[in-house]
Design an enzyme around this catalytic site. Structure first.
Site, PDB file in Angstrom:
ATOM      1  N   GLY A   1      -4.390 -24.056   7.100  1.00 20.22           N
ATOM      2  CA  GLY A   1      -4.851 -25.103   6.188  1.00 20.22           C
ATOM      3  C   GLY A   1      -6.325 -24.934   5.859  1.00 20.22           C
ATOM      4  O   GLY A   1      -6.755 -25.124   4.722  1.00 20.22           O
TER       5      GLY A   1
ATOM      6  N   TRP B   1      -6.698 -22.035   3.544  1.00 16.82           N
ATOM      7  CA  TRP B   1      -6.277 -22.408   2.190  1.00 16.82           C
ATOM      8  C   TRP B   1      -7.478 -22.935   1.388  1.00 16.82           C
ATOM      9  O   TRP B   1      -7.575 -22.718   0.183  1.00 16.82           O
ATOM     10  CB  TRP B   1      -5.190 -23.489   2.265  1.00 16.82           C
ATOM     11  CG  TRP B   1      -4.790 -24.062   0.936  1.00 16.82           C
ATOM     12  CD1 TRP B   1      -3.935 -23.515   0.028  1.00 16.82           C
ATOM     13  CD2 TRP B   1      -5.237 -25.297   0.361  1.00 16.82           C
ATOM     14  NE1 TRP B   1      -3.813 -24.325  -1.070  1.00 16.82           N
ATOM     15  CE2 TRP B   1      -4.600 -25.434  -0.897  1.00 16.82           C
ATOM     16  CE3 TRP B   1      -6.096 -26.313   0.775  1.00 16.82           C
ATOM     17  CZ2 TRP B   1      -4.797 -26.533  -1.738  1.00 16.82           C
ATOM     18  CZ3 TRP B   1      -6.284 -27.404  -0.056  1.00 16.82           C
ATOM     19  CH2 TRP B   1      -5.659 -27.514  -1.288  1.00 16.82           C
ATOM     20  N   HIS B   2      -8.409 -23.605   2.096  1.00 15.06           N
ATOM     21  CA  HIS B   2      -9.554 -24.166   1.382  1.00 15.06           C
ATOM     22  C   HIS B   2     -10.544 -23.104   0.947  1.00 15.06           C
ATOM     23  O   HIS B   2     -11.335 -23.330   0.026  1.00 15.06           O
ATOM     24  CB  HIS B   2     -10.273 -25.203   2.262  1.00 15.06           C
ATOM     25  CG  HIS B   2      -9.535 -26.499   2.364  1.00 15.06           C
ATOM     26  ND1 HIS B   2      -8.543 -26.724   3.287  1.00 15.06           N
ATOM     27  CD2 HIS B   2      -9.640 -27.651   1.654  1.00 15.06           C
ATOM     28  CE1 HIS B   2      -8.065 -27.948   3.139  1.00 15.06           C
ATOM     29  NE2 HIS B   2      -8.711 -28.535   2.161  1.00 15.06           N
ATOM     30  N   GLY B   3     -10.542 -21.954   1.612  1.00 13.99           N
ATOM     31  CA  GLY B   3     -11.479 -20.915   1.185  1.00 13.99           C
ATOM     32  C   GLY B   3     -11.546 -19.769   2.162  1.00 13.99           C
ATOM     33  O   GLY B   3     -11.273 -19.941   3.358  1.00 13.99           O
TER      34      GLY B   3
ATOM     35  N   PHE C   1     -10.650 -25.462  -5.002  1.00 15.68           N
ATOM     36  CA  PHE C   1      -9.572 -25.032  -4.112  1.00 15.68           C
ATOM     37  C   PHE C   1      -8.291 -24.788  -4.876  1.00 15.68           C
ATOM     38  O   PHE C   1      -7.256 -24.554  -4.331  1.00 15.68           O
ATOM     39  CB  PHE C   1      -9.340 -26.072  -3.014  1.00 15.68           C
ATOM     40  CG  PHE C   1     -10.598 -26.380  -2.234  1.00 15.68           C
ATOM     41  CD1 PHE C   1     -11.425 -25.358  -1.796  1.00 15.68           C
ATOM     42  CD2 PHE C   1     -10.969 -27.690  -1.975  1.00 15.68           C
ATOM     43  CE1 PHE C   1     -12.590 -25.641  -1.089  1.00 15.68           C
ATOM     44  CE2 PHE C   1     -12.128 -27.982  -1.259  1.00 15.68           C
ATOM     45  CZ  PHE C   1     -12.941 -26.959  -0.831  1.00 15.68           C
TER      46      PHE C   1
END
Length: 514
Positions: A329, A332-334, A514
């Site tokens: 997770g 996923w943001h970066g 994102f």
């Protein structure tokens, strides 16, 4: 005029753009004449959505059309084939296509950097621009094909319906992540918009605008960005309030945008689940993730955590699965160490919270069993006791414990936000070092005097957030029950207020990256 109608990378179309007022007015003006004609409505909506996306990110609009074609075709293929092996192969292909596209834009430069740093080659970074909304519609595509594979959802046979679902413009750019099973059945239903829908939609839109423009943008532009751009220049107390400020900025920015999306969808006759539920009122990190970015956390639970085995393979595996889910997770943001660390911290906290819940459960079960085996004798004589009655003392202890749990959870979340927001991992460490080693409490009064308006707005933000939900529902009902003239007046007052406090330069929503 042509410039206004075409894509401008410096001024993408967003809900808080001036052009969006014109866009949404044109949309609703014609929508009222054709919303009862189902096919015409779908075509009209899809064209507007694709145009909205074009205005937001230019020719990347082609990506959403291509991904719709791919996943519409694969899902129907998965549904039709009879052998499990072929179904699995097709699902695997869908996952590879969707995640491959997402990874290409998000992580290519990271891989190039790793190769260069390890001296395995010398590659030039591609400096790719992440297409707006790609993370959100990729997750929607994945959940759709996985649901079809699991036999939980029958794929649509109309490509137009699928493109409509995927490109539905209120949720396209920044979510919420909508499940096909929740949305697609609504596409061909008769549209019925009640006064209740109009009122609740208005409440959500105005509340979202207030949170985004009046609270989030103001605090960020006038205080928070200075702290995070160069934290070494500021004392610990300024850094601490910068972190508190960012906690409010990211909440109001993201939840404000989500509320506007949900409110607009409600005006159009579609229901989208809520994405935030007063997350800083949570008394544990587990509760926080049930209230924060609900559509993402539930997606990760259903399609990643459960796929990894969830709690079905023992305690140790459960903790590992929680960690892996939150690490991914974070990623996923970066493609950055600070996001991985942020996810890892939440993973550890969730695992510890789960352990504590299990210990508490065992303790209470044992106590109940003990009480059943050794009931208190009714013959015991009462003894003088000047303490508070047990029930009142217990309630007071419980309330204090609950309050302390909220305070602790909020500060843990704030601590993690430092890594989420800081420009680099080193900057995050500087902020923590300033707070713990250079606090300088004497700077509190000068800081309040210098940023009086900022702290007033921040205080309003926290006051609204910690207002009991029952009072917020009463306010929502008050707006909902207003006569039409009252609603129109309220709308114009809010637009006027938003124009007055709107920053000169457009402040991009945080989750746009994102």
């Amino acid at each position: 005029m042509l410039e206004q109608l075409t894509y401008n990378a410096k001024d993408p179309l967003l809900f808080n753009s001036g052009f969006f007022l014109f866009f949404i007015f044109i949309f609703f003006f014609f929508y009222q004449f054709l919303y009862k004609k189902k096919l015409t409505r779908v075509i009209y909506f899809t064209i507007f959505s694709l145009y909205f996306f074009y205005k937001a990110c230019g020719f990347y609009v082609s990506l959403i059309i291509i991904s719709a074609i791919v996943d519409f075709s694969l899902s129907n293929w998965i549904y039709r084939v009879n052998t499990p092996a072929k179904k699995k192969a097709l699902l695997f292909f869908s996952v590879i296509i969707n995640l491959g596209l997402l990874c290409y834009f998000k992580y290519t430069d990271l891989f190039i950097s790793i190769i260069n740093d390890a001296q395995l080659g010398r590659l030039e970074p591609l400096n790719l621009v992440l297409p707006i909304g790609i993370s959100f519609y990729t997750f929607e595509n994945l959940s759709y094909t996985i649901d079809v594979y699991r036999g939980q959802f029958k794929p649509v046979t109309s490509f137009l319906d699928y493109l409509f679902f995927l490109s539905f413009f209120p949720k396209l750019v920044m979510g919420p992540i909508v499940r096909a099973s929740d949305f697609i059945p609504q596409i061909r239903q008769d549209i019925l918009v009640t006064q209740q829908d109009i009122g609740r939609g208005l409440y959500l839109i105005l509340g979202g605008l207030f949170k985004k423009i009046v609270i989030s943008d103001f605090i960020y532009v006038n205080f928070v960005q200075y702290i995070f751009d160069d934290p070494a220049r500021y004392s610990g107390i300024e850094c601490l309030f910068g972190v508190y400020g960012y906690a409010m900025v990211i909440y109001c920015d993201f939840s404000g945008y989500s509320d506007m999306a949900i409110g607009m969808a409600q005006w159009m006759g579609f229901k989208i689940p809520m994405n935030f539920d007063l997350p800083y009122q949570s008394s544990s990190i587990t509760e926080f993730w049930r209230r924060w970015h609900i559509s993402l956390s539930s997606w990760l639970r259903d399609y990643l955590y459960i796929a990894l085995g969830g709690n079905r393979k023992g305690k140790i595996r459960l903790y590992i699965n929680l960690m892996l889910t939150m690490l991914l997770g974070g990623l996923w943001h970066g493609a950055s160490l600070k996001f991985v660390f942020w996810g890892g911290m939440h993973g550890v906290a969730l695992a510890i919270d789960k352990m504590i819940m299990d210990i508490r459960k065992k303790f209470f079960n044992r106590r109940q069993e003990s009480e059943v085996r050794s009931p208190k004798s009714n013959q015991e004589l009462p003894t003088p006791d000047f303490r508070l009655p047990t029930s009142k003392l217990s309630n007071l202890t419980s309330q204090i414990s609950h309050l302390l749990s909220i305070v602790f959870t909020f500060h843990f979340v704030c601590f993690c936000w430092i890594f989420f927001k800081a420009n680099t991992f080193d900057d995050a460490i500087i902020i923590i070092r300033q707070i713990t080693g250079n606090f300088n409490g004497k700077a509190f009064i000068p800081m309040m005097q210098a940023y009086t308006a900022v702290f007033a707005v921040m205080g309003i933000g926290y006051l609204i957030h910690f207002t009991p939900k029952g009072m917020q529902l009463k306010l929502e009902n008050l707006v909902t029950d207003m006569p039409v003239i009252g609603k129109v007046a309220l709308l114009f007052i809010f637009i006027w207020l938003a124009v007055q406090v709107k920053q000169a330069d457009q402040v991009m929503p945080i989750y746009l990256q994102f």
